[in-house]
Design a protein around this motif. Structure first.
Motif, short mmCIF file in Angstrom:
data_model
loop_
_atom_site.label_atom_id
_atom_site.label_comp_id
_atom_site.label_asym_id
_atom_site.label_seq_id
_atom_site.Cartn_x
_atom_site.Cartn_y
_atom_site.Cartn_z
N GLY A 216 24.32 28.88 24.01
CA GLY A 216 23.33 28.25 24.88
C GLY A 216 23.92 27.58 26.09
O GLY A 216 23.23 27.43 27.08
N ALA A 217 25.19 27.17 26.03
CA ALA A 217 25.80 26.56 27.22
C ALA A 217 25.91 27.61 28.31
O ALA A 217 26.13 28.78 28.02
CB ALA A 217 27.17 25.99 26.87
N ALA A 218 25.74 27.18 29.55
CA ALA A 218 25.78 28.13 30.67
C ALA A 218 27.17 28.70 30.83
O ALA A 218 28.17 28.01 30.63
CB ALA A 218 25.33 27.45 31.94
N LEU A 219 27.24 29.99 31.19
CA LEU A 219 28.51 30.63 31.50
C LEU A 219 28.87 30.29 32.94
O LEU A 219 28.07 30.47 33.86
CB LEU A 219 28.36 32.15 31.35
N LYS A 220 30.08 29.79 33.11
CA LYS A 220 30.51 29.45 34.47
C LYS A 220 31.16 30.66 35.12
O LYS A 220 32.24 31.08 34.71
CB LYS A 220 31.48 28.27 34.44
N LEU A 221 30.47 31.19 36.13
CA LEU A 221 30.97 32.35 36.85
C LEU A 221 31.54 31.88 38.19
O LEU A 221 30.81 31.35 39.03
CB LEU A 221 29.83 33.35 37.07
N GLY A 222 32.85 32.03 38.34
CA GLY A 222 33.51 31.54 39.56
C GLY A 222 33.47 32.58 40.68
O GLY A 222 33.88 33.72 40.48
N LEU A 223 32.94 32.19 41.82
CA LEU A 223 32.96 33.06 43.00
C LEU A 223 34.03 32.53 43.94
O LEU A 223 33.89 31.45 44.49
CB LEU A 223 31.62 33.07 43.74
N MET A 224 35.12 33.27 44.06
CA MET A 224 36.16 32.87 45.00
C MET A 224 36.10 33.85 46.16
O MET A 224 36.51 35.00 46.06
CB MET A 224 37.53 32.89 44.32
N LEU A 225 35.52 33.38 47.27
CA LEU A 225 35.22 34.26 48.40
C LEU A 225 35.42 33.49 49.70
O LEU A 225 35.47 32.27 49.70
CB LEU A 225 33.76 34.73 48.30
N PRO A 226 35.54 34.19 50.81
CA PRO A 226 35.66 33.48 52.09
C PRO A 226 34.31 32.98 52.58
O PRO A 226 33.40 33.78 52.77
CB PRO A 226 36.22 34.55 53.04
N TYR A 227 34.17 31.67 52.72
CA TYR A 227 32.95 31.09 53.30
C TYR A 227 33.24 30.50 54.68
O TYR A 227 32.38 29.90 55.30
CB TYR A 227 32.34 30.05 52.37
N SER A 228 34.50 30.63 55.11
CA SER A 228 34.87 30.23 56.47
C SER A 228 35.93 31.20 56.95
O SER A 228 36.51 31.93 56.15
CB SER A 228 35.40 28.79 56.48
N GLY A 229 36.15 31.23 58.26
CA GLY A 229 37.18 32.12 58.81
C GLY A 229 36.66 33.52 59.10
O GLY A 229 35.45 33.78 59.06
#
Lengths: 396, 287
Positions: free
Chosen positions: A31-44
């Motif tokens: 039931g705990a949420a799965l933490k999905l990491g998005l490592m992406l360019p949000y600048s540059g």
């Protein structure tokens, strides 16, 4: 990578693991949420690519009511700035402080290497939504690493094959002298050969120099019927304009990997009109999934979808296949990987499967730049798989 | 084949003329003031980004040229008065540290103002067409204009150095610094002028080059190194030396890239080593 970095890295990794420990116990609870990491360019440079990949992932999650395989998914975003020097630190932060249990990323092929390394060391599932370096699904392949985009080899192979099919016998190649350019150049040559055509000459320029003149002045003397190329972004804009200004466009048609004209057509203007490229996506691709996807993306973001959005959407779709097989348990590695490997993704680009090295086996489309759009005019190479050279996949 | 060779010669001359524009300022500053200015490449970059900013604001590129000259003169004057004057008599290592710090400052400023992207700079609409040159190869009208512009600036510089009073003071300072005192000339004022002119030339070169080479981080580095080669080969402080060395290096580099790509990176340095062995003070230098 220097050897001196390694002790520092593992010290960080230990700290990261220590920080993760108190978080992981409750996270395992049902039931705990799965933490999905998005490592992406949000600048540059690549910020727009990161934004579209993210928007498409969020769109897919919203379509599924925020749950994959019955498990709630919580996104954790981290801006990698497309900066390789910060990549190791960033991925450790994502897995440590942020507690990500699976990762999607990234655009830059230097930055993705840190994610690949982390995934290999810690077994955290990684889905690559853009970076096309061969080694991620080649020498560095691993059961936990998947890709929903392309290898640099694939579009260039398709372009070479399409040229040969059009009756071109002799062609030349121009690119920056760096890994992506070399991988694409190899694909182009093999594509030409597959149809009985010949790569007469490869012309290289040091990255990121833009003095194309000494290279372009050689083209008329080569006796070739076409020139293939791999450039992207601002380099592609300058190259396509210089090629046209050198008066070569009509005598020796320019073609290349799709990135030559992807997102750059407005800046290239008339110089790009008629230029043919090959990519796993294009404008005016006529299938029901694509129409629905484009309409939904436009409604959600106000922007037109592009190849990067497609790659992001499919990364989320692929993760969903794995989590459905394990009923949301990200730690059930064997079942997760087995399901993802066998996945058939109903993509806006057309359905694709995965190679033994976890890279898409996909159609490479032939496109022609027409009035500011990369119109699909045919299939350059159907269901094309990257050779995956150097991959020795570990068993699970 | 002959057509291709002529096209490459033209490429070499065009590249050489641009190199002359960049290195003329460097050789003047080095020759007259004895200052090694590693930040000269960054000044070139500033000119290019100025052109990018001007065209980005939908203003014509032509506006960037006088702005680069005027802005360069002011910036050069300020840099000389505040920093370089104090470092003129210091060791070369101190000067290298100072100008290296300036490179870092200029790069950071560029990153903060324009980001780290590779950007194209549009060619002026009036010159957005091509003229055939040799062997099925064409030149954009803008490239021809840059070639002619560089020639014009070179002619102006020659005239200034050879025919004006200020020019003779510059030559005196480069060849025999003690002459300045004897002639009763104000060395400090001359240094400010020379540094201002050198900066203006570098920024003008950058603004002219931007549509040909695009703008990108660190774009000045490559030009800085090749400019030092030009200065050393031509002879420190000599405008004529810088001109002929720039033409030579432009041709060797271009023909090397075209016909011997494997060793192209090496060709200009081999040339420099050869010239230094033959004439240690450079082609036009006085030992």
């Amino acid at each position: 990578m220097s050897h001196q970095v390694i002790p520092a890295l593992s010290r960080r990794a230990l700290l990261g693991a220590a920080a993760l420990a108190p978080l992981s116990a409750p996270a395992l609870a049902q039931g705990a949420a799965l933490k999905l990491g998005l490592m992406l360019p949000y600048s540059g440079t690549f910020a727009a690519l990161g934004e579209n990949i993210t928007a498409a992932i969020e769109m897919y999650l919203a379509e599924k009511g925020g749950r994959l395989g019955g498990r709630a998914v919580q996104l954790v975003k981290l801006d990698d700035e497309s900066d390789p020097s910060k990549a190791v630190q960033n991925v450790n932060r994502l897995l440590g402080r942020d507690g990500a249990q699976a990762m999607i990323g990234t655009v830059h092929s230097g930055v993705v290497l840190a994610m690949v390394q982390a995934s290999r060391e810690k077994g955290v599932p990684l889905i690559i939504p853009n970076a096309g370096n061969a080694n991620a699904t080649g020498e560095l392949c691993a059961p936990s690493i998947f890709r929903t985009s392309f290898t640099n080899w694939q579009p260039a192979f398709g372009m070479g094959k399409a040229l040969a099919a059009q009756g071109v016998k002799r062609a030349a190649w121009i690119s920056w002298d760096y890994a992506a350019g070399r991988e694409a150049g190899q694909g182009f040559e093999q594509g030409l050969k597959s149809g009985g055509a010949e790569l007469v000459k490869s012309l290289w320029l040091p990255f990121p120099e833009a003095n194309f003149q000494p290279l372009l002045a050689q083209v008329p003397g080569l006796g070739v019927q076409a020139v293939g190329s791999f450039f992207a972004g601002g380099g592609a804009v300058q190259f396509v304009k210089d090629y046209a200004a050198a008066g070569l466009k009509n005598s020796v048609p320019l073609c290349g990997s799709g990135f030559l004209t992807e997102g750059t057509l407005a800046a290239q203007g008339a110089a790009a009109e008629g230029v043919r490229t090959a990519l796993h996506y294009g404008d005016g691709l006529d299938n029901a999934k694509n129409h629905a996807f484009r309409a939904a993306f436009k409604a959600r973001t106000g922007r037109e979808a592009d190849v990067y959005a497609v790659q992001g959407y499919d990364a989320a779709q692929l993760l969903a296949v794995g989590l459905e097989a394990t009923k949301g348990d990200i730690a059930a590695e064997r079942a997760l990987v087995t399901a993802m490997r066998a996945a058939r993704i109903d993509s806006p680009r057309g359905a694709f499967t995965l190679s033994a090295q976890h890279n898409p086996v996909q159609n490479i489309y032939l496109r022609q730049a027409t009035e500011g759009q990369n119109k699909v005019i045919g299939i350059a190479a159907p269901a094309l798989a990257d050779p995956g050279t150097g991959c020795r996949m570990a068993s699970i | 084949m002959l057509g291709g060779f002529l096209a490459q010669l033209l490429n070499g001359v065009q590249y050489g003329l641009l190199l002359f524009l960049i290195s003329s300022g460097l050789t003047l500053v080095f020759g007259v003031m004895g200052v090694i200015n590693l930040a000269h490449g960054s000044l070139f970059m500033l000119g290019a980004y100025l052109a990018f900013a001007v065209t980005g604001a939908a203003l014509p590129l032509w506006l960037a040229l006088p702005l680069a000259v005027a802005g360069g003169a002011v910036l050069g004057g300020v840099l000389e008065r505040t920093l370089f004057r104090r470092f003129r008599t210091r060791e070369h290592l101190d000067q290298v540290l100072l100008t290296f710090a300036l490179i870092l400052l200029f790069e950071e400023a560029r990153a903060a103002l324009f980001g780290n992207d590779f950007h194209g700079v549009p060619v002026p609409a009036a010159l957005d067409f091509s003229v055939p040159v040799f062997g099925g190869f064409a030149y954009s009208a803008y490239r021809v204009a840059v070639l002619l512009g560089c020639l014009g600036v070179a002619a102006l510089l020659f005239w200034g150095i050879e025919r004006t009073k200020l020019g003779s003071a510059v030559r005196a300072a480069a060849e025999k610094p003690e002459m300045l005192q004897l002639l009763g000339l104000d060395a400090q004022r001359l240094h400010t002028l020379v540094f201002a002119a050198g900066t203006a030339l570098a920024m003008l070169a950058g603004a002219l080059a931007a549509p040909l080479y695009s703008v990108f981080p660190g774009m000045g580095d490559g030009f800085l190194i090749i400019s030092f080669v030009v200065v050393v080969v031509g002879g420190v402080g000599s405008i004529a030396g810088a001109f002929w060395a720039a033409m030579l290096i432009g041709l060797v580099d271009t023909l090397g890239k075209a016909y011997l790509p494997g060793v192209a990176g090496l060709a200009v340095y081999a040339l420099m080593a050869g010239v230094l062995l033959w004439r240690p003070a450079g082609l036009f230098g006085r030992a």
